[in-house]
Design an enzyme around this catalytic site. Sequence first.
Site, PDB file in Angstrom:
ATOM      1  N   CYS A  70      23.580  -0.299 -81.619  1.00 30.46           N
ATOM      2  CA  CYS A  70      21.744   0.483 -81.580  1.00 30.46           C
ATOM      3  C   CYS A  70      21.396   0.906 -83.281  1.00 30.46           C
ATOM      4  CB  CYS A  70      21.562   1.924 -81.020  1.00 30.46           C
ATOM      5  SG  CYS A  70      19.787   2.267 -81.007  1.00 30.46           S
ATOM      6  N   CYS A 113      17.187   9.256 -79.556  1.00 28.59           N
ATOM      7  CA  CYS A 113      17.090   8.446 -80.799  1.00 28.59           C
ATOM      8  C   CYS A 113      16.315  10.205 -81.362  1.00 28.59           C
ATOM      9  CB  CYS A 113      15.721   8.022 -80.298  1.00 28.59           C
ATOM     10  SG  CYS A 113      14.996   7.410 -82.081  1.00 28.59           S
ATOM     11  N   CYS A 132       5.189  10.473 -81.849  1.00 28.44           N
ATOM     12  CA  CYS A 132       5.375  10.211 -80.390  1.00 28.44           C
ATOM     13  C   CYS A 132       5.940  11.976 -79.909  1.00 28.44           C
ATOM     14  CB  CYS A 132       6.044   9.163 -80.583  1.00 28.44           C
ATOM     15  SG  CYS A 132       5.702   7.357 -80.781  1.00 28.44           S
ATOM     16  N   CYS A 190       9.048  12.649 -78.778  1.00 23.78           N
ATOM     17  CA  CYS A 190      11.024  11.503 -79.404  1.00 23.78           C
ATOM     18  C   CYS A 190      11.634  12.643 -80.133  1.00 23.78           C
ATOM     19  CB  CYS A 190      10.253  10.245 -80.000  1.00 23.78           C
ATOM     20  SG  CYS A 190      11.872   9.957 -81.035  1.00 23.78           S
ATOM     21  N   GLU A 220      21.254   8.355 -87.288  1.00 24.10           N
ATOM     22  CA  GLU A 220      22.489   8.071 -87.015  1.00 24.10           C
ATOM     23  C   GLU A 220      22.507   6.762 -85.764  1.00 24.10           C
ATOM     24  OE1 GLU A 220      20.248  11.692 -83.527  1.00 24.10           O
ATOM     25  OE2 GLU A 220      19.885  10.041 -83.429  1.00 24.10           O
ATOM     26  N   CYS A 246      10.926   9.739 -88.688  1.00 28.10           N
ATOM     27  CA  CYS A 246       9.800   8.441 -88.974  1.00 28.10           C
ATOM     28  C   CYS A 246       8.619   9.353 -89.059  1.00 28.10           C
ATOM     29  CB  CYS A 246      10.130   8.210 -87.313  1.00 28.10           C
ATOM     30  SG  CYS A 246       8.888   7.492 -86.556  1.00 28.10           S
TER      31      CYS A 246
HETATM   32  N1  SAH Z   1      10.925   3.373 -83.253  1.00 32.80           N
HETATM   33  C1  SAH Z   1      10.485   2.241 -82.663  1.00 32.80           C
HETATM   34  C2  SAH Z   1      11.838   2.256 -82.503  1.00 32.80           C
HETATM   35  C3  SAH Z   1      12.632   3.754 -81.805  1.00 32.80           C
HETATM   36  S1  SAH Z   1      12.744   4.234 -80.410  1.00 32.80           S
HETATM   37  C4  SAH Z   1       9.964   2.470 -81.086  1.00 32.80           C
HETATM   38  O1  SAH Z   1       9.151   2.830 -80.873  1.00 32.80           O
HETATM   39  O2  SAH Z   1      10.056   1.134 -80.458  1.00 32.80           O
HETATM   40  C5  SAH Z   1      13.125   3.201 -79.552  1.00 32.80           C
HETATM   41  C6  SAH Z   1      12.879   3.769 -77.707  1.00 32.80           C
HETATM   42  O3  SAH Z   1      13.648   5.231 -77.812  1.00 32.80           O
HETATM   43  C7  SAH Z   1      11.307   3.646 -77.980  1.00 32.80           C
HETATM   44  O4  SAH Z   1      11.086   3.295 -76.941  1.00 32.80           O
HETATM   45  C8  SAH Z   1      11.066   5.056 -77.693  1.00 32.80           C
HETATM   46  O5  SAH Z   1       9.832   5.487 -77.292  1.00 32.80           O
HETATM   47  C9  SAH Z   1      12.558   5.405 -76.389  1.00 32.80           C
HETATM   48  N2  SAH Z   1      12.712   7.148 -76.907  1.00 32.80           N
HETATM   49  C10 SAH Z   1      12.654   8.146 -77.766  1.00 32.80           C
HETATM   50  N3  SAH Z   1      12.725   9.203 -77.237  1.00 32.80           N
HETATM   51  C11 SAH Z   1      13.428   8.996 -76.805  1.00 32.80           C
HETATM   52  C12 SAH Z   1      13.742   9.283 -75.438  1.00 32.80           C
HETATM   53  N4  SAH Z   1      14.198  10.743 -75.893  1.00 32.80           N
HETATM   54  N5  SAH Z   1      14.152   9.017 -74.152  1.00 32.80           N
HETATM   55  C13 SAH Z   1      14.047   7.787 -73.777  1.00 32.80           C
HETATM   56  N6  SAH Z   1      13.692   7.458 -74.808  1.00 32.80           N
HETATM   57  C14 SAH Z   1      13.288   7.572 -75.626  1.00 32.80           C
END
Ligand code: SAH
Length: 326
Positions: free
Chosen positions: A97, A318, A108, A111, A83, A104
């Site tokens: 973005c 994400c 986390c 996420c 995406e 991935c």
């Molecule tokens: N792997 C990298 C980049 C991708 S995620 C990283 O973790 O930094 C980009 C950002 O979106 C990260 O800070 C992640 O923690 C955040 N993110 C993931 N899921 C989310 C959600 N449901 N709501 C808000 N932010 C989210």
Amino acid sequence: MDRALLEQAVAAAGEPAYRHSQVWEWLARGARSYEEMTNLPAPLRQRLEETVSLSTLTVKAEAKSDDGTVKTLFETADGRPLEAVLMRYRDGRRSVCLSSQSGCPLTCTFCATGRMKFGRNLSVDEILDQALHFRRLEQIDHVVFMGMGEPTMNIDNVLAACGLLPDLGVTNRRTAISTVGWVPGIDRIAGCERPLSLALSLHAPNDGLRSRLMPVNDRYPLAAVLAACERYRERRRRRVFVEYVMLDGVNDLPEHARELAELLDPRGYKVNLIPYNPTGAYDGSSPERIERFRAILSEHRLTATVRLTRGRDIDAACGQLAANAS
Ligand code: SAH
């Protein structure tokens, strides 16, 4: 665009090598077809039209938010989902973005991408084709690697793509790589010649909580991650952006804010508080709790802003679109 295939096709047509640079220049300026590339001979345009597709990706779905955000679900030639999002801001800024991986490998807990199966690293062309897709809609000036995947685990391709983004109008200073805190990746960003911005997904002020939210913290604990950020700061003389997603009752208490303020040197870090885009696992903090958190940080002179939520009505967080489509 598969640039290697383009080079081959140009050579096979008996045309000089500068022709593929001309094609790239057109693409980087938003060309939608070979038809438009009027400085190429017509027979070559015809031939490329038949042999080299303008993008390595196909669009599977596109959603447009009331706030102008556009989110696109793509598929690679081998059927992997990914995406990318175009965010339009009122001050005219156009930020894209990008994803660096399909899925991935990290997990986390908050996420949506982390719950999908990991596919593979994206190629340089697949990364650029996401940006080119939006460049065909309008001018873009910022890129953030905050889509699917962990960019530092595909750092060679990410850096190579960054090398070409200026052709699309996005300077390296306006390109941010976001990481979970993968230490060798941070060192690569610090050590490379490009003045790229670094964003760190921190999300917790201590190892116990951070490991619960982000299992990768067991491998690279806070002290190691922040030491790597210090190396970046020393080398680049730039602040690190800290991302902190606000989870109700989990990491948003006043004591967390105080602990965070103690952890981060206000001269070196700028905190971005991210309203949680709910994906099932947690509840997002209320605006009042986010503001309370921000106020405590600023009492400690730590600059914090609350990220504007974009595209909430279209599942723009994400991994959400791909998760719903599968
Ligand atoms: N792997 C990298 C980049 C991708 S995620 C990283 O973790 O930094 C980009 C950002 O979106 C990260 O800070 C992640 O923690 C955040 N993110 C993931 N899921 C989310 C959600 N449901 N709501 C808000 N932010 C989210």
